[in-house]
Design a protein around this motif. Structure first.
Motif, PDB file in Angstrom:
ATOM      1  N   GLN A  66      11.094 -40.904  19.749  1.00  0.00           N
ATOM      2  CA  GLN A  66      10.043 -40.084  20.340  1.00  0.00           C
ATOM      3  C   GLN A  66      10.185 -38.621  19.905  1.00  0.00           C
ATOM      4  O   GLN A  66       9.225 -37.979  19.481  1.00  0.00           O
ATOM      5  N   VAL A  67      11.402 -38.097  19.994  1.00  0.00           N
ATOM      6  CA  VAL A  67      11.650 -36.701  19.613  1.00  0.00           C
ATOM      7  C   VAL A  67      11.565 -36.540  18.097  1.00  0.00           C
ATOM      8  O   VAL A  67      11.070 -35.525  17.590  1.00  0.00           O
ATOM      9  N   ASN A  68      12.023 -37.545  17.362  1.00  0.00           N
ATOM     10  CA  ASN A  68      12.010 -37.476  15.904  1.00  0.00           C
ATOM     11  C   ASN A  68      10.591 -37.339  15.365  1.00  0.00           C
ATOM     12  O   ASN A  68      10.354 -36.638  14.382  1.00  0.00           O
ATOM     13  N   GLY A  69       9.633 -37.997  16.046  1.00  0.00           N
ATOM     14  CA  GLY A  69       8.237 -37.888  15.636  1.00  0.00           C
ATOM     15  C   GLY A  69       7.748 -36.447  15.677  1.00  0.00           C
ATOM     16  O   GLY A  69       6.922 -36.036  14.852  1.00  0.00           O
ATOM     17  N   VAL A  70       8.254 -35.691  16.628  1.00  0.00           N
ATOM     18  CA  VAL A  70       7.897 -34.264  16.731  1.00  0.00           C
ATOM     19  C   VAL A  70       8.648 -33.460  15.675  1.00  0.00           C
ATOM     20  O   VAL A  70       8.069 -32.652  14.943  1.00  0.00           O
ATOM     21  N   LEU A  71       9.953 -33.684  15.567  1.00  0.00           N
ATOM     22  CA  LEU A  71      10.790 -32.884  14.668  1.00  0.00           C
ATOM     23  C   LEU A  71      10.413 -33.049  13.196  1.00  0.00           C
ATOM     24  O   LEU A  71      10.664 -32.146  12.395  1.00  0.00           O
ATOM     25  N   GLN A  72       9.809 -34.173  12.848  1.00  0.00           N
ATOM     26  CA  GLN A  72       9.428 -34.399  11.452  1.00  0.00           C
ATOM     27  C   GLN A  72       8.423 -33.361  10.951  1.00  0.00           C
ATOM     28  O   GLN A  72       8.306 -33.119   9.758  1.00  0.00           O
ATOM     29  N   GLN A  73       7.702 -32.740  11.891  1.00  0.00           N
ATOM     30  CA  GLN A  73       6.714 -31.726  11.500  1.00  0.00           C
ATOM     31  C   GLN A  73       7.338 -30.343  11.315  1.00  0.00           C
ATOM     32  O   GLN A  73       6.712 -29.445  10.755  1.00  0.00           O
ATOM     33  N   SER A  74       8.560 -30.159  11.793  1.00  0.00           N
ATOM     34  CA  SER A  74       9.110 -28.807  11.897  1.00  0.00           C
ATOM     35  C   SER A  74       9.349 -28.143  10.540  1.00  0.00           C
ATOM     36  O   SER A  74       9.032 -26.958  10.367  1.00  0.00           O
ATOM     37  N   GLU A  75       9.889 -28.876   9.575  1.00  0.00           N
ATOM     38  CA  GLU A  75      10.182 -28.260   8.275  1.00  0.00           C
ATOM     39  C   GLU A  75       8.908 -27.808   7.577  1.00  0.00           C
ATOM     40  O   GLU A  75       8.867 -26.741   6.958  1.00  0.00           O
ATOM     41  N   GLY A  76       7.859 -28.631   7.681  1.00  0.00           N
ATOM     42  CA  GLY A  76       6.578 -28.268   7.068  1.00  0.00           C
ATOM     43  C   GLY A  76       6.013 -26.994   7.668  1.00  0.00           C
ATOM     44  O   GLY A  76       5.462 -26.147   6.956  1.00  0.00           O
ATOM     45  N   ILE A  77       6.160 -26.846   8.978  1.00  0.00           N
ATOM     46  CA  ILE A  77       5.664 -25.647   9.653  1.00  0.00           C
ATOM     47  C   ILE A  77       6.444 -24.412   9.200  1.00  0.00           C
ATOM     48  O   ILE A  77       5.866 -23.364   8.917  1.00  0.00           O
ATOM     49  N   LEU A  78       7.766 -24.525   9.100  1.00  0.00           N
ATOM     50  CA  LEU A  78       8.576 -23.394   8.640  1.00  0.00           C
ATOM     51  C   LEU A  78       8.227 -23.006   7.202  1.00  0.00           C
ATOM     52  O   LEU A  78       8.138 -21.819   6.871  1.00  0.00           O
ATOM     53  N   THR A  79       8.012 -24.000   6.343  1.00  0.00           N
ATOM     54  CA  THR A  79       7.639 -23.722   4.949  1.00  0.00           C
ATOM     55  C   THR A  79       6.301 -22.999   4.882  1.00  0.00           C
ATOM     56  O   THR A  79       6.143 -22.017   4.147  1.00  0.00           O
ATOM     57  N   GLU A  80       5.335 -23.474   5.681  1.00  0.00           N
ATOM     58  CA  GLU A  80       4.018 -22.839   5.745  1.00  0.00           C
ATOM     59  C   GLU A  80       4.123 -21.406   6.250  1.00  0.00           C
ATOM     60  O   GLU A  80       3.524 -20.482   5.704  1.00  0.00           O
ATOM     61  N   LEU A  81       4.901 -21.229   7.313  1.00  0.00           N
ATOM     62  CA  LEU A  81       5.021 -19.914   7.932  1.00  0.00           C
ATOM     63  C   LEU A  81       5.705 -18.927   6.984  1.00  0.00           C
ATOM     64  O   LEU A  81       5.352 -17.747   6.931  1.00  0.00           O
TER      65      LEU A  81
END
Length: 324
Positions: free
Chosen positions: A38-53
């Motif tokens: 459940q948590v992994n589904g959320v965390l999978q988006q985190s690196e993409g967001i940091l790269t974008e930011l």
């Protein structure tokens, strides 16, 4: 013995037990799997967001031209069209913060529930402890990038001003489906914070404690203080630090240590800096100051400016001077 978490001899029992946790390799057991997925589904988006930011450049030039030539409709439309996709990104980051808050709540529930102590939870549920650390690492990294990029606030402020004036009817109607006035108000509160993700996590941790009235507050604060000890020990002990196979693990541990200190300081009645605190603040600050200065200044600033109790009377002068 196959256990990723090893108890070390603690020289000061008042500071609580210290642990070594393999942040690089911890894998979920069968008992952890549902929560972990459940948590992994959320965390999978985190690196993409940091790269974008990190690549976020803003629409500063278009906005300046539009403001300097307020009667030029073409330049107004150009600025609006440049800002709208950027604000759509900012909306996605804001919505991700809400998902991250739910993920943290889920992990707090798993890592503090009776009959196990927080220490036992961290020993048995190492993959969940790693996810907790990953949320904190993302949070501090996101906030560092946000604080050093004024274009985010500038773009959003221009968007809100233009939205309220409703000057560009055709493109405004398209944009409103993305970020209408109500959503813009919520996002404005989020981005007005110097450290928006950290504020979100602090709020959800405080709310978790207040809503779970049958759960002793120590279950939550002990979980946080133990995590701080885990990171400090790994960073200051050459034997354990030499086990890191990835250079990034050092900065990962530093961010996690600072993140749990801040959460502890927000949740604990007297905070992280009091003499009765279970966090060795002098030791944690010493570890930070032993790193290259340019790599930890943002983390030291987070302790200076986002904690609640640093300037309390019962904070030792030595700790205050270490952070000056």
């Amino acid at each position: 013995m196959g256990n990723l978490l090893k108890v070390l001899t603690c020289t000061d029992l008042e500071q609580g037990p210290n642990f070594f946790l393999d942040f690089e390799n911890a894998q979920p057991t069968e008992a952890e799997r549902d929560s972990w997925q459940q948590v992994n589904g959320v965390l999978q988006q985190s690196e993409g967001i940091l790269t974008e930011l990190q690549a976020y450049r803003g629409a500063g030039q278009e906005i300046r031209e539009a403001i300097s030539n307020s009667n030029d409709v073409e330049l107004q439309e150009k600025a609006w069209k440049a800002v709208c996709p950027l604000v759509a990104k900012l909306k996605r980051y804001y919505e991700f913060s809400l998902c991250l808050a739910e993920a943290l709540r889920s992990l707090l529930t798993a890592l503090t529930c009776p009959p196990c102590t927080p220490t036992q939870h961290l020993e048995r549920e190492q993959a969940l402890a790693k996810q907790f650390a990953e949320i904190l690492h993302f949070t501090l990294r996101f906030d560092e990038l946000k604080m050093t990029n004024p274009a985010i606030q500038n773009d959003f402020s221009y968007y809100r001003r233009t939205l309220s004036r409703n000057r560009i009817n055709n493109t405004y109607q398209i944009a409103e489906n993305e970020v209408n006035n109500e959503m813009a108000n919520r996002m404005s509160l989020f981005y007005a914070e110097a450290t928006p993700m950290l504020k979100t996590l602090s709020d959800v941790t405080t709310k978790f404690v207040s809503e779970n009235k049958t759960l002793p507050i120590e279950n939550t604060t002990d979980c946080l203080s133990t995590m701080a000890s885990v990171c400090k020990v790994m960073l200051e002990t050459p034997e354990y630090r030499s086990r890191f196979t990835n250079e990034e693990t050092v900065s990962f541990c530093l961010r996690v240590m600072v993140g749990v200190i801040i959460l502890y300081d927000h949740v604990h009645p007297v905070g992280a800096f009091a003499r009765s605190s279970k966090i060795d603040m002098k030791g944690c600050i010493k570890v930070l100051k032993e790193q290259p200065p340019n790599s930890v200044e943002g983390l030291l600033n987070a302790l200076r400016y986002t904690t609640r109790h640093l300037n309390d009377e019962n904070t030792s002068k030595q700790v205050k001077s270490m952070l000056q």
